[in-house]
Design a protein around this motif. Structure first.
Motif, PDB file in Angstrom:
ATOM      1  N   TYR A  13      15.925  31.050  51.958  1.00 24.18           N
ATOM      2  CA  TYR A  13      14.662  31.709  52.269  1.00 24.18           C
ATOM      3  C   TYR A  13      13.955  32.137  50.986  1.00 24.18           C
ATOM      4  O   TYR A  13      14.595  32.305  49.941  1.00 24.18           O
ATOM      5  N   PRO A  14      12.623  32.319  51.020  1.00 27.12           N
ATOM      6  CA  PRO A  14      11.869  32.574  49.785  1.00 27.12           C
ATOM      7  C   PRO A  14      12.383  33.741  48.949  1.00 27.12           C
ATOM      8  O   PRO A  14      12.346  33.675  47.711  1.00 27.12           O
ATOM      9  N   TRP A  15      12.878  34.806  49.582  1.00 23.09           N
ATOM     10  CA  TRP A  15      13.314  35.980  48.825  1.00 23.09           C
ATOM     11  C   TRP A  15      14.613  35.743  48.063  1.00 23.09           C
ATOM     12  O   TRP A  15      15.029  36.576  47.256  1.00 23.09           O
ATOM     13  N   GLU A  16      15.239  34.572  48.267  1.00 28.63           N
ATOM     14  CA  GLU A  16      16.503  34.257  47.601  1.00 28.63           C
ATOM     15  C   GLU A  16      16.468  32.878  46.939  1.00 28.63           C
ATOM     16  O   GLU A  16      17.511  32.320  46.615  1.00 28.63           O
ATOM     17  N   TYR A  17      15.285  32.331  46.719  1.00 32.94           N
ATOM     18  CA  TYR A  17      15.183  30.975  46.171  1.00 32.94           C
ATOM     19  C   TYR A  17      15.847  30.842  44.799  1.00 32.94           C
ATOM     20  O   TYR A  17      16.379  29.793  44.458  1.00 32.94           O
ATOM     21  N   VAL A  18      15.810  31.877  43.986  1.00 36.59           N
ATOM     22  CA  VAL A  18      16.361  31.778  42.625  1.00 36.59           C
ATOM     23  C   VAL A  18      17.875  31.917  42.625  1.00 36.59           C
ATOM     24  O   VAL A  18      18.583  31.170  41.949  1.00 36.59           O
ATOM     25  N   GLN A  19      18.386  32.872  43.420  1.00 35.95           N
ATOM     26  CA  GLN A  19      19.818  33.189  43.321  1.00 35.95           C
ATOM     27  C   GLN A  19      20.272  33.968  44.538  1.00 35.95           C
ATOM     28  O   GLN A  19      19.543  34.792  45.081  1.00 35.95           O
ATOM     29  N   LEU A  20      21.512  33.708  44.942  1.00 34.29           N
ATOM     30  CA  LEU A  20      22.202  34.504  45.956  1.00 34.29           C
ATOM     31  C   LEU A  20      23.485  35.059  45.358  1.00 34.29           C
ATOM     32  O   LEU A  20      24.145  34.391  44.555  1.00 34.29           O
ATOM     33  N   GLY A  21      23.854  36.253  45.775  1.00 35.81           N
ATOM     34  CA  GLY A  21      25.134  36.815  45.366  1.00 35.81           C
ATOM     35  C   GLY A  21      25.589  37.837  46.386  1.00 35.81           C
ATOM     36  O   GLY A  21      24.796  38.332  47.190  1.00 35.81           O
ATOM     37  N   ASN A  22      26.872  38.132  46.384  1.00 36.63           N
ATOM     38  CA  ASN A  22      27.376  39.201  47.237  1.00 36.63           C
ATOM     39  C   ASN A  22      27.118  40.541  46.565  1.00 36.63           C
ATOM     40  O   ASN A  22      27.115  40.650  45.335  1.00 36.63           O
ATOM     41  N   CYS A  23      26.898  41.567  47.375  1.00 33.87           N
ATOM     42  CA  CYS A  23      26.762  42.916  46.814  1.00 33.87           C
ATOM     43  C   CYS A  23      28.143  43.469  46.482  1.00 33.87           C
ATOM     44  O   CYS A  23      28.492  43.622  45.321  1.00 33.87           O
ATOM     45  N   GLY A  24      28.932  43.780  47.507  1.00 35.10           N
ATOM     46  CA  GLY A  24      30.266  44.315  47.281  1.00 35.10           C
ATOM     47  C   GLY A  24      31.296  43.561  48.092  1.00 35.10           C
ATOM     48  O   GLY A  24      31.088  42.412  48.490  1.00 35.10           O
ATOM     49  N   SER A  25      32.421  44.210  48.356  1.00 27.16           N
ATOM     50  CA  SER A  25      33.481  43.593  49.141  1.00 27.16           C
ATOM     51  C   SER A  25      33.068  43.491  50.605  1.00 27.16           C
ATOM     52  O   SER A  25      32.337  44.346  51.116  1.00 27.16           O
TER      53      SER A  25
END
Length: 432
Positions: A320-332
Motif C-alpha cells: 500500500y502507498p504508506w509502505e511503498y518504501v519499506q516495511l518492518g516489524n515494530c516489536g515482538s
C-alpha cells in the motif's frame, strides 16, 4: 471500523529531560601523530594530580563532592570504582583516597543521557516478583517501559520507566528517580558482558550506555519480550541494534533479574541488520524472530540456537502507498486466539513513518493471514514535528486480554501512548 479510529491517543507524553544525568567513563589519548613513545596522556594527568599539594587535593575533592552528591547518590563510590578500572594503566605506587577519588573523577564525565530525545519505546508486563511489580487495584497491570535516550554526540542509551495500566485505560507512569546510576561491569568474555545494577534503587535509575566497541555510537531501539521457554521458565529479553558509527549489528540484552543484565552479540548471516524481534515462545521447538534483513520486507527467521541466526525468508512485502518504501516489524509479536498480532511500520512519501498491523498464522507464522491497508497511527498535524519530522514509530506494545497499549515515538524526539482493542485492530484488516 476505519483504521484511523482504532486507537485512542492518551494525553500522557514523555519528553526528554536534560537534568537526568549519569556518571560514565571518560578516556583520552594523544592524536596518533603525537603519540611518539612518551608517557601516555592518561599518565600525564595522573602525574599532575599526584604532584598537587595534598591540602589542595583535599579542597579539590570537597569542591567536587558537594555538587556531585546533589545529583548522584553514589558519586563517591563511582569515582573510586573508576580509579580501580584504570589502575593498571597508570603506573606503580600507592595512592591515598584523595588521589584515588580525584583520578577517578578525571577519568569520568557527567552525561545527560536523554537531553536530546526520549523515544522508540517498548514495553512488557513486569514480573510478579519484581520490586516494582505489585498493582494498586484488581485488573491493573504493572509494566516495564524501555526508551532510547539520546545525549551529547548523538549517542544512544537505554533507560527505563515503570507504570500501571488500569481499568478504564487509566495509565500512570511512576515518577523517575532524579538519579541515573551506571551499571558495574561484572564480567566480560570475548564480546559479551554482564552488567550489575545493584546500586539502582528502582529500575528508572538504571542507564545502559555503550560499553562494548560494537556499541561505540549507541545501543538503539531495544525490543522487549517476556520469553517463556519450553520448561516454563520466563525471562525478559530484548534485541537491540549496536552501532559503532559505521556498522550495525543485532545484539541481545537478557535480564537475569531487574538488577543484572547480560549483553551479547547475535551471530549468523541474518544478524547484521536492524529491527529483529523475538517471538515470546518457541514454535515447533525452534526460536523464531521477525526482522527486515533486506531493508524492504518483513522476514521470518528460525534457529535452534538463541544466539545464532543463519536462515530466514521474506513473508510480507510493501503493498500500500504508506509502505511503498519499506516495511518492518515494530516489536515482538503478541499471541492472540486468532494468531500472532504484529504491529508494523511502513515508510512512504517524504520518508514518513506510519504504524499498521498484520496477523500471522499461529502454527506457521510464515503464513500472512491479514493486514491493515491503511495505517493505524500516523504523523498527525499535532504530532508531525520533531528532531526527525513525519515519524511515528514503536518498538512494541502490551497485551492484556483483548486490550492493547501501544507506546509510540513522535519525530524521533519524544514518546506518547495509545490504547485500542484486538477486535478493532482485526476489524481494520483485510485478507492478505
Amino acid at each position: 471500523m476505519a483504521a484511523a479510529d482504532v486507537f485512542t491517543k492518551l494525553d500522557l507524553e514523555l519528553k526528554p529531560d536534560p537534568s537526568r544525568t549519569v556518571i560514565r567513563p571518560f578516556s583520552f589519548a594523544y592524536p596518533e601523530a603525537f603519540d611518539d613513545g612518551r608517557p601516555s596522556r592518561a599518565q600525564a594527568v595522573v602525574d599532575r594530580v599526584r604532584a598537587t599539594d595534598p591540602a589542595l587535593r583535599t579542597r579539590m575533592r570537597a569542591l567536587l563532592t558537594a555538587p556531585m552528591r546533589e545529583r548522584h547518590r553514589n558519586a563517591d563510590q563511582v569515582f573510586l570504582r573508576r580509579f580501580a578500572e584504570v589502575r593498571d594503566e597508570i603506573g606503580a605506587g600507592e595512592f591515598d583516597e584523595d588521589e584515588q577519588f580525584l583520578i577517578g573523577a578525571y577519568f569520568s564525565q557527567e552525561y545527560a543521557f536523554e537531553s536530546a530525545a526520549l523515544f522508540n519505546p517498548s514495553m512488557v508486563r513486569l514480573p510478579d516478583d519484581a520490586l516494582e511489580g505489585q498493582p494498586s487495584e484488581p485488573g491493573a497491570v504493572r509494566f516495564l517501559l524501555s526508551l532510547r535516550g539520546i545525549g551529547e554526540g548523538h549517542i544512544s542509551s537505554v533507560t527505563f520507566r515503570t507504570g500501571e495500566w488500569g481499568p478504564g485505560d487509566r495509565l500512570v507512569l511512576d515518577p523517575p528517580s532524579a538519579n541515573g546510576v551506571p551499571p558495574q561491569i561484572d564480567r566480560t568474555e570475548a564480546d559479551w558482558v554482564r552488567l550489575r545494577c545493584e546500586d539502582s534503587r528502582d529500575v528508572s535509575e538504571t542507564v545502559i550506555f555503550p560499553v562494548l566497541p560494537s556499541q561505540r555510537q549507541g545501543v538503539e531501539d531495544l525490543r522487549l519480550v517476556t520469553f517463556t521457554d519450553h520448561d516454563g521458565v520466563q525471562s525478559v529479553i530484548g534485541t537491540y541494534t549496536a552501532f559503532d558509527g559505521r556498522t550495525a549489528r543485532q545484539e541481545m540484552l537478557r535480564g537475569i533479574d531487574m538488577r543484572t543484565f547480560e549483553m551479547r552479540p547475535l551471530a549468523g548471516s541474518m544478524t547484521g541488520y536492524k529491527g529483529m524481534a523475538l517471538f515470546p515462545r518457541r514454535i515447533d521447538g525452534q526460536f523464531v524472530m521477525l526482522g527486515r534483513q533486506d531493508s524492504e520486507n518483513i522476514w521470518l527467521l528460525r534457529s535452534d540456537d538463541l544466539y545464532t541466526w543463519d536462515s530466514g525468508t521474506p513473508i510480507m512485502a510493501p503493498k500500500y502507498p504508506w509502505e511503498y518504501v519499506q516495511l518492518g516489524n515494530c516489536g515482538s509479536p503478541l499471541e492472540i486466539d486468532e494468531g500472532w498480532l504484529v504491529f508494523t511500520h511502513g515508510v512512504g512519501m517524504v520518508r514518513g513513518y506510519c504504524i499498521g498491523a498484520c496477523l500471522l498464522d499461529k502454527a506457521d507464522p510464515s503464513k500472512l493471514l491479514a493486514r491493515t491497508p491503511s495505517p493505524l497511527l500516523f504523523p498527525s498535524a499535532e504530532q508531525r514535528g520533531g528532531y526527525v519530522p513525519n515519524v511515528t514509530y514503536s518498538c512494541g506494545g502490551l497485551l492484556d486480554g483483548r486490550r492493547v497499549l501501544l507506546p509510540y515515538a513522535i519525530g524521533d524526539e519524544y514518546s506518547a501512548f495509545a490504547v485500542g482493542t484486538v477486535d478493532d485492530i482485526l476489524a481494520a484488516m483485510v485478507p492478505a
